[in-house]
Motif scaffolding. Sequence first.
Motif, short mmCIF file in Angstrom:
data_model
loop_
_atom_site.label_atom_id
_atom_site.label_comp_id
_atom_site.label_asym_id
_atom_site.label_seq_id
_atom_site.Cartn_x
_atom_site.Cartn_y
_atom_site.Cartn_z
N LEU A 91 -2.91 7.99 -3.43
CA LEU A 91 -3.06 6.75 -2.68
C LEU A 91 -3.16 5.65 -3.72
CD1 LEU A 91 -3.38 5.23 -0.06
CD2 LEU A 91 -5.82 5.71 -0.14
N ILE A 144 3.00 0.61 5.32
CA ILE A 144 2.52 1.54 4.30
C ILE A 144 3.73 2.32 3.82
CG2 ILE A 144 1.05 3.52 3.83
CD1 ILE A 144 -0.84 2.50 6.01
N TYR A 146 -4.70 -3.15 10.39
CA TYR A 146 -3.77 -3.29 9.27
C TYR A 146 -2.35 -3.21 9.82
CZ TYR A 146 -1.77 -2.60 4.63
OH TYR A 146 -1.06 -2.75 3.47
N PHE A 161 -2.24 4.21 11.71
CA PHE A 161 -1.30 3.38 10.96
C PHE A 161 0.11 3.79 11.37
CE2 PHE A 161 -5.12 3.92 8.40
CZ PHE A 161 -5.49 2.60 8.22
N LEU A 181 0.87 -1.17 0.00
CA LEU A 181 0.00 0.00 0.00
C LEU A 181 0.91 1.22 0.00
CD1 LEU A 181 -2.92 0.96 0.16
CD2 LEU A 181 -2.77 0.82 2.63
N ALA A 202 -7.78 -0.38 4.08
CA ALA A 202 -7.08 -1.29 4.97
C ALA A 202 -7.97 -1.85 6.07
CB ALA A 202 -5.89 -0.58 5.60
N ARG A 225 -9.79 7.27 3.41
CA ARG A 225 -9.56 6.31 2.31
C ARG A 225 -8.67 5.17 2.79
NH1 ARG A 225 -9.88 8.28 -3.47
NH2 ARG A 225 -11.70 9.61 -3.38
N LEU A 226 -7.65 5.48 3.57
CA LEU A 226 -6.79 4.42 4.11
C LEU A 226 -7.59 3.46 4.98
CD1 LEU A 226 -3.45 6.17 5.13
CD2 LEU A 226 -3.72 4.29 3.52
N THR A 227 -8.45 4.02 5.81
CA THR A 227 -9.28 3.18 6.67
C THR A 227 -10.23 2.32 5.84
OG1 THR A 227 -9.15 4.90 8.36
CG2 THR A 227 -10.84 3.22 8.65
N VAL A 285 -1.34 10.07 8.41
CA VAL A 285 -1.42 8.60 8.39
C VAL A 285 -1.24 8.04 9.80
CG1 VAL A 285 -0.29 6.52 7.52
CG2 VAL A 285 -0.70 8.44 5.98
N ILE A 301 1.68 5.50 -0.71
CA ILE A 301 1.24 6.89 -0.81
C ILE A 301 2.37 7.63 -1.52
CG2 ILE A 301 0.61 8.96 0.46
CD1 ILE A 301 -0.25 7.07 2.76
#
Length: 144
Positions: free
Chosen positions: A81, A107, A103, A132, A69, A99, A94-96, A127, A71
């Motif tokens: 992303l 990253i 997770y 994360f 994943l 993932a 979006r990450l949530t 992030v 960025i």
Amino acid sequence: MAASLDSGRSGRGRAKWKPKAEINVTPFVDVMLVLLIVFMITAPLLTVGVPVDLPRTEARNLPAGEEPLTISITLDGEIYLQETVVTLAELAPRLTAIAGTGYTSRIYIRADDGAPYGDVARVMARVNAAGFTNLGLVTDPIER
């Protein structure tokens, strides 16, 4: 599939012909070697999506595994992303969504060599604030 005839003798002296089935594996091996070479060449090309001029360092390459994943931060401050442009405010949701919770994989953050340090720091802070904590910075190795 190939077949050959085996001449075996019966007890009375007459020749009895029995078919023997053999599989010729040479074409299968040839196809597998070609596929192996194709995948070895194309696999590294699939991970790079956003053109970023990475800084050069003396760090070693990481072992290849599943698709990471990533960025990416471009020279003009755009944030990607994977290969989708996002704003700083959209990044954490979006990450949530991608993932989920729990997770644990790393990253990777790919920042252009000329990208402002403040942009990179803001992305890393956003992030990290989203929960994360396993982050990695991607660089290019110095060629010797």
